[in-house]
Design an enzyme around this catalytic site. Structure first.
Site, PDB file in Angstrom:
ATOM      1  N   THR A  15       7.964  -2.557   5.721  1.00 48.61           N
ATOM      2  CA  THR A  15       7.456  -1.482   6.571  1.00 48.61           C
ATOM      3  C   THR A  15       7.163  -2.018   7.964  1.00 48.61           C
ATOM      4  O   THR A  15       6.753  -3.164   8.122  1.00 48.61           O
ATOM      5  CB  THR A  15       6.175  -0.858   5.984  1.00 48.61           C
ATOM      6  N   ASP A  80       7.831   5.337   1.137  1.00 45.34           N
ATOM      7  CA  ASP A  80       8.007   6.454   2.050  1.00 45.34           C
ATOM      8  C   ASP A  80       6.893   7.410   1.732  1.00 45.34           C
ATOM      9  O   ASP A  80       6.593   7.679   0.560  1.00 45.34           O
ATOM     10  CB  ASP A  80       9.371   7.119   1.886  1.00 45.34           C
ATOM     11  N   GLY A 176      -2.338   8.073  11.247  1.00 45.00           N
ATOM     12  CA  GLY A 176      -1.584   9.308  11.040  1.00 45.00           C
ATOM     13  C   GLY A 176      -2.465  10.553  10.974  1.00 45.00           C
ATOM     14  O   GLY A 176      -3.295  10.806  11.864  1.00 45.00           O
ATOM     15  N   TYR A 177      -2.298  11.310   9.893  1.00 46.64           N
ATOM     16  CA  TYR A 177      -2.996  12.593   9.751  1.00 46.64           C
ATOM     17  C   TYR A 177      -4.394  12.441   9.152  1.00 46.64           C
ATOM     18  O   TYR A 177      -5.070  13.447   8.916  1.00 46.64           O
ATOM     19  CB  TYR A 177      -2.168  13.541   8.865  1.00 46.64           C
ATOM     20  N   ASP A 178      -4.838  11.213   8.899  1.00 44.00           N
ATOM     21  CA  ASP A 178      -6.157  11.005   8.268  1.00 44.00           C
ATOM     22  C   ASP A 178      -7.301  11.776   8.934  1.00 44.00           C
ATOM     23  O   ASP A 178      -8.137  12.347   8.240  1.00 44.00           O
ATOM     24  CB  ASP A 178      -6.502   9.504   8.231  1.00 44.00           C
TER      25      ASP A 178
HETATM   26  P1  ITT Z   1       7.661   2.723   7.853  1.00 45.18           P
HETATM   27  O1  ITT Z   1       8.792   3.715   7.702  1.00 45.18           O
HETATM   28  O2  ITT Z   1       8.009   1.559   8.722  1.00 45.18           O
HETATM   29  O3  ITT Z   1       7.058   2.305   6.550  1.00 45.18           O
HETATM   30  P2  ITT Z   1       6.184   4.960   8.960  1.00 45.18           P
HETATM   31  O4  ITT Z   1       4.791   5.121   9.471  1.00 45.18           O
HETATM   32  O5  ITT Z   1       7.289   5.514   9.808  1.00 45.18           O
HETATM   33  O6  ITT Z   1       6.426   3.418   8.649  1.00 45.18           O
HETATM   34  P3  ITT Z   1       6.862   6.830   6.832  1.00 45.18           P
HETATM   35  O7  ITT Z   1       8.284   7.032   7.255  1.00 45.18           O
HETATM   36  O8  ITT Z   1       6.578   6.643   5.377  1.00 45.18           O
HETATM   37  O9  ITT Z   1       6.196   5.564   7.538  1.00 45.18           O
HETATM   38  O10 ITT Z   1       6.030   8.054   7.435  1.00 45.18           O
HETATM   39  C1  ITT Z   1       4.802   8.289   6.957  1.00 45.18           C
HETATM   40  C2  ITT Z   1       4.057   9.182   7.939  1.00 45.18           C
HETATM   41  O11 ITT Z   1       3.250  10.072   7.134  1.00 45.18           O
HETATM   42  C3  ITT Z   1       3.069   8.351   8.761  1.00 45.18           C
HETATM   43  O12 ITT Z   1       3.611   7.968  10.008  1.00 45.18           O
HETATM   44  C4  ITT Z   1       1.902   9.315   8.894  1.00 45.18           C
HETATM   45  O13 ITT Z   1       2.149  10.222   9.918  1.00 45.18           O
HETATM   46  C5  ITT Z   1       1.924  10.058   7.550  1.00 45.18           C
HETATM   47  N1  ITT Z   1       1.104   9.334   6.542  1.00 45.18           N
HETATM   48  C6  ITT Z   1       1.528   8.641   5.458  1.00 45.18           C
HETATM   49  N2  ITT Z   1       0.509   8.084   4.794  1.00 45.18           N
HETATM   50  C7  ITT Z   1      -0.592   8.419   5.476  1.00 45.18           C
HETATM   51  C8  ITT Z   1      -1.961   8.116   5.306  1.00 45.18           C
HETATM   52  O14 ITT Z   1      -2.398   7.328   4.332  1.00 45.18           O
HETATM   53  N3  ITT Z   1      -2.808   8.608   6.189  1.00 45.18           N
HETATM   54  C9  ITT Z   1      -2.389   9.378   7.213  1.00 45.18           C
HETATM   55  N4  ITT Z   1      -1.124   9.684   7.464  1.00 45.18           N
HETATM   56  C10 ITT Z   1      -0.213   9.215   6.596  1.00 45.18           C
END
Ligand code: ITT
Length: 219
Positions: A15, A80, A176-178
């Site tokens: 990641t 993901d 993120g959306y936390d």
């Molecule tokens: P990698 O692909 O490099 O792992 P990424 O952040 O782009 O990193 P994802 O494609 O899995 O990861 O996208 C997940 C998105 O969903 C992340 O950027 C957040 O916006 C949201 N998300 C996932 N888990 C979360 C969490 O625990 N708390 C808040 N937002 C979350």
């Protein structure tokens, strides 16, 4: 089931999200499997990120694990994850990380993207009452062997609802959306108000990781 990981294997966390690395290191701390982040593997230059072209968390998680495994020659664990909001028909879903641009990558910094994504979610839920703001975080984790074959995959979910404007954003942990996500069943604190250890104990990523860990442990 036998553990699919040969003894002594180091697992690379596939990641580019430093928050995920931190969460996963903590979750896997009791597993006697050495874990390294991608940042520790980039001596030969950074590994380009794969296009996340799948329609499901399962497909994207498998694609990421296989991509990084082939490029590093290591066993790789990828997740993901994303947010599903019922009132938005499950969006932002697999485009959670780039929701404000409909899934398009713009090169914007993570913090900037997060703020724009959160603003869009609040805008789209304008006028929707609390009981119809149900949402869940989903995480699918996959492990691929060095040839890029996915040998293990597990899903975890974390229920909550999106707070009303004025009530959220709140909290300084997580990412993120936390700050928008009021955690079920009481909907009092946001994900960003949970300490890291509490979030890991309750979250989608924690749930998926524990399922992966128990599959790895079982011999
Ligand atoms: P990698 O692909 O490099 O792992 P990424 O952040 O782009 O990193 P994802 O494609 O899995 O990861 O996208 C997940 C998105 O969903 C992340 O950027 C957040 O916006 C949201 N998300 C996932 N888990 C979360 C969490 O625990 N708390 C808040 N937002 C979350």
């Amino acid at each position: 089931m036998n553990s699919p990981l040969p003894p002594g294997t180091t697992l690379a966390l596939a990641t580019g999200n430093p928050h995920k690395v931190q969460e996963m290191r903590a979750i896997f701390a009791d597993l006697r499997i050495p874990i390294i982040g991608l940042a520790d593997l980039t001596a030969g230059g950074p590994i380009p990120e794969p296009a996340e072209t799948g329609d499901t968390f399962e497909a994207n998680s498998a694609l990421k694990a296989a991509w990084y495994a082939r490029r590093t020659g290591m066993w790789c664990l990828a997740d993901d994850s994303g947010l599903e909001i019922d009132a938005l028909g499950g969006r932002p879903g697999v485009i959670s990380s780039h929701y404000s641009t409909d899934g398009r990558e713009t090169g914007a910094a993570r913090a900037e993207r997060d703020a724009a994504n959160n603003a869009r979610v609040l805008r789209e839920l304008q006028g929707v009452p609390p009981e119809r703001r149900a949402a869940r975080f989903v995480c699918v984790m996959s492990i691929a062997d060095p040839e890029g074959r996915v040998v293990l995959q597990r899903r975890g979910e974390f229920e909550g609802r999106i707070g009303l404007p004025g009530q959220v954003p709140r909290g300084s942990h997580g990412f993120g959306y936390d700050p928008l996500f009021l955690v079920a069943p009481d909907f009092v604190r946001t994900g960003a108000e949970l300490a890291e250890s509490e979030k890991n104990a309750r979250s989608h990523r924690g749930a998926a990781a524990r399922l992966i860990a128990s599959a790895l442990r079982s011999v």
